[in-house]
Motif scaffolding. Sequence first.
Motif, PDB file in Angstrom:
ATOM      1  N   MET A  23       0.727  -1.163  -0.071  1.00 53.77           N
ATOM      2  CA  MET A  23      -0.033  -0.046   0.192  1.00 53.77           C
ATOM      3  C   MET A  23       1.029   1.273  -0.080  1.00 53.77           C
ATOM      4  O   MET A  23       0.394   2.366   0.023  1.00 53.77           O
ATOM      5  CB  MET A  23      -0.947  -0.206   1.141  1.00 53.77           C
ATOM      6  N   ARG A  24       2.140   1.115   0.142  1.00 52.64           N
ATOM      7  CA  ARG A  24       3.180   2.155  -0.107  1.00 52.64           C
ATOM      8  C   ARG A  24       3.696   2.598  -1.429  1.00 52.64           C
ATOM      9  O   ARG A  24       4.087   1.660  -1.844  1.00 52.64           O
ATOM     10  CB  ARG A  24       4.237   2.198   1.174  1.00 52.64           C
ATOM     11  N   ARG A  25       3.851   3.622  -1.564  1.00 51.26           N
ATOM     12  CA  ARG A  25       4.694   4.107  -2.800  1.00 51.26           C
ATOM     13  C   ARG A  25       5.741   5.057  -2.484  1.00 51.26           C
ATOM     14  O   ARG A  25       5.792   5.716  -1.474  1.00 51.26           O
ATOM     15  CB  ARG A  25       3.621   4.895  -3.779  1.00 51.26           C
ATOM     16  N   LEU A  26       6.884   4.938  -3.533  1.00 53.09           N
ATOM     17  CA  LEU A  26       7.886   5.615  -3.349  1.00 53.09           C
ATOM     18  C   LEU A  26       8.150   6.530  -4.394  1.00 53.09           C
ATOM     19  O   LEU A  26       7.962   6.138  -5.614  1.00 53.09           O
ATOM     20  CB  LEU A  26       9.228   4.829  -3.339  1.00 53.09           C
ATOM     21  N   ALA A  27       7.977   7.942  -4.366  1.00 52.47           N
ATOM     22  CA  ALA A  27       7.971   9.174  -5.369  1.00 52.47           C
ATOM     23  C   ALA A  27       9.284   9.223  -6.036  1.00 52.47           C
ATOM     24  O   ALA A  27       9.206   9.632  -7.243  1.00 52.47           O
ATOM     25  CB  ALA A  27       7.650  10.396  -4.647  1.00 52.47           C
ATOM     26  N   SER A  28      10.511   8.785  -5.235  1.00 50.46           N
ATOM     27  CA  SER A  28      11.771   9.066  -5.861  1.00 50.46           C
ATOM     28  C   SER A  28      12.684   8.161  -5.360  1.00 50.46           C
ATOM     29  O   SER A  28      12.586   7.790  -4.282  1.00 50.46           O
ATOM     30  CB  SER A  28      12.012  10.552  -5.561  1.00 50.46           C
ATOM     31  N   VAL A  29      13.856   8.235  -5.940  1.00 49.83           N
ATOM     32  CA  VAL A  29      15.142   7.659  -5.307  1.00 49.83           C
ATOM     33  C   VAL A  29      15.611   8.185  -4.066  1.00 49.83           C
ATOM     34  O   VAL A  29      16.002   7.819  -3.090  1.00 49.83           O
ATOM     35  CB  VAL A  29      16.501   7.741  -6.413  1.00 49.83           C
ATOM     36  N   ALA A  30      15.306   9.731  -3.945  1.00 49.09           N
ATOM     37  CA  ALA A  30      15.584  10.627  -2.822  1.00 49.09           C
ATOM     38  C   ALA A  30      14.880  10.066  -1.700  1.00 49.09           C
ATOM     39  O   ALA A  30      15.155   9.907  -0.433  1.00 49.09           O
ATOM     40  CB  ALA A  30      15.477  11.860  -3.027  1.00 49.09           C
ATOM     41  N   GLU A  31      13.459   9.622  -1.780  1.00 47.75           N
ATOM     42  CA  GLU A  31      12.726   9.231  -0.844  1.00 47.75           C
ATOM     43  C   GLU A  31      13.137   7.920  -0.487  1.00 47.75           C
ATOM     44  O   GLU A  31      12.762   7.354   0.938  1.00 47.75           O
ATOM     45  CB  GLU A  31      11.092   9.169  -1.308  1.00 47.75           C
ATOM     46  N   ALA A  32      13.395   6.876  -1.322  1.00 50.50           N
ATOM     47  CA  ALA A  32      14.017   5.707  -0.790  1.00 50.50           C
ATOM     48  C   ALA A  32      15.143   5.516  -0.080  1.00 50.50           C
ATOM     49  O   ALA A  32      15.380   5.165   0.711  1.00 50.50           O
ATOM     50  CB  ALA A  32      14.346   4.657  -2.316  1.00 50.50           C
ATOM     51  N   ARG A  33      16.046   6.637  -0.470  1.00 49.32           N
ATOM     52  CA  ARG A  33      17.136   6.973   0.632  1.00 49.32           C
ATOM     53  C   ARG A  33      16.841   7.455   1.780  1.00 49.32           C
ATOM     54  O   ARG A  33      17.430   6.921   2.886  1.00 49.32           O
ATOM     55  CB  ARG A  33      18.161   7.898  -0.055  1.00 49.32           C
ATOM     56  N   GLU A  34      15.891   8.198   1.816  1.00 47.30           N
ATOM     57  CA  GLU A  34      15.400   8.532   3.244  1.00 47.30           C
ATOM     58  C   GLU A  34      14.827   7.471   3.955  1.00 47.30           C
ATOM     59  O   GLU A  34      14.975   7.275   5.112  1.00 47.30           O
ATOM     60  CB  GLU A  34      14.397   9.719   3.205  1.00 47.30           C
ATOM     61  N   ARG A  35      14.222   6.581   3.345  1.00 47.69           N
ATOM     62  CA  ARG A  35      13.407   5.248   3.927  1.00 47.69           C
ATOM     63  C   ARG A  35      14.449   4.374   4.430  1.00 47.69           C
ATOM     64  O   ARG A  35      14.573   3.768   5.307  1.00 47.69           O
ATOM     65  CB  ARG A  35      12.417   4.448   2.889  1.00 47.69           C
ATOM     66  N   ILE A  36      15.632   4.273   3.657  1.00 42.86           N
ATOM     67  CA  ILE A  36      16.877   3.288   4.055  1.00 42.86           C
ATOM     68  C   ILE A  36      17.516   4.162   5.470  1.00 42.86           C
ATOM     69  O   ILE A  36      17.776   3.393   6.182  1.00 42.86           O
ATOM     70  CB  ILE A  36      17.582   3.421   2.885  1.00 42.86           C
TER      71      ILE A  36
END
Length: 195
Positions: free
Chosen positions: A56-69
């Motif tokens: 149910m979650r989405r990642l808008a960008s690589v930057a957002e993925a980096r923040e999730r990491i």
Amino acid sequence: MTFTTGPVIPAGSLSASVQPSMPSRDGELLLRPWAADDAAVWHGAYEDPVIRRWHMRRLASVAEARERIADCGRSWQQERAAQWAITDAVGGAILGRMALRSMDLEQGTAVCAYWVLPHARGKGVAPRGLRTLADWAFDKVGFHRLELEHSDRNEASCRVATKAGFAAEGIRRSAHLHADGWHDMHQHARVQGDV
């Protein structure tokens, strides 16, 4: 108010150490903490139609993925969640994700979550990764109960849970809202001592 029992896992048990890497029993897979350099892979995973269907979650960008990491590291230190990249033990290619969410050290419980990238599906990656995670959680940390749930329409995830020794416990009716509406959720669990 105090509890009548002590915590199953003492606070600080996880945060006092570095999040471990864990090899699978067969030595073919490695669960390792996510690194900032993995952000593009993580972002790409959430672009996959199969992963998008069941998560149910989405990642808008690589930057957002980096923040999730980066949040993965904070979650480990706060002892609330832990996430690992499932990799090929030899070449290091990322094959998927394995996670413990909603960790409750007082009760010794957590919720498992996972996904596998398209090129690694159908090769037993998810059940082997889930068994590796569960073995570590029970044997090294002392969790008492691990749970997972998936849409009743997600037959592949049901097979993963069963192969990893997570017994089916029931159905939570109309429990999660997905893009295509409300889904009933199959509940599975494995407890300390299960094979």
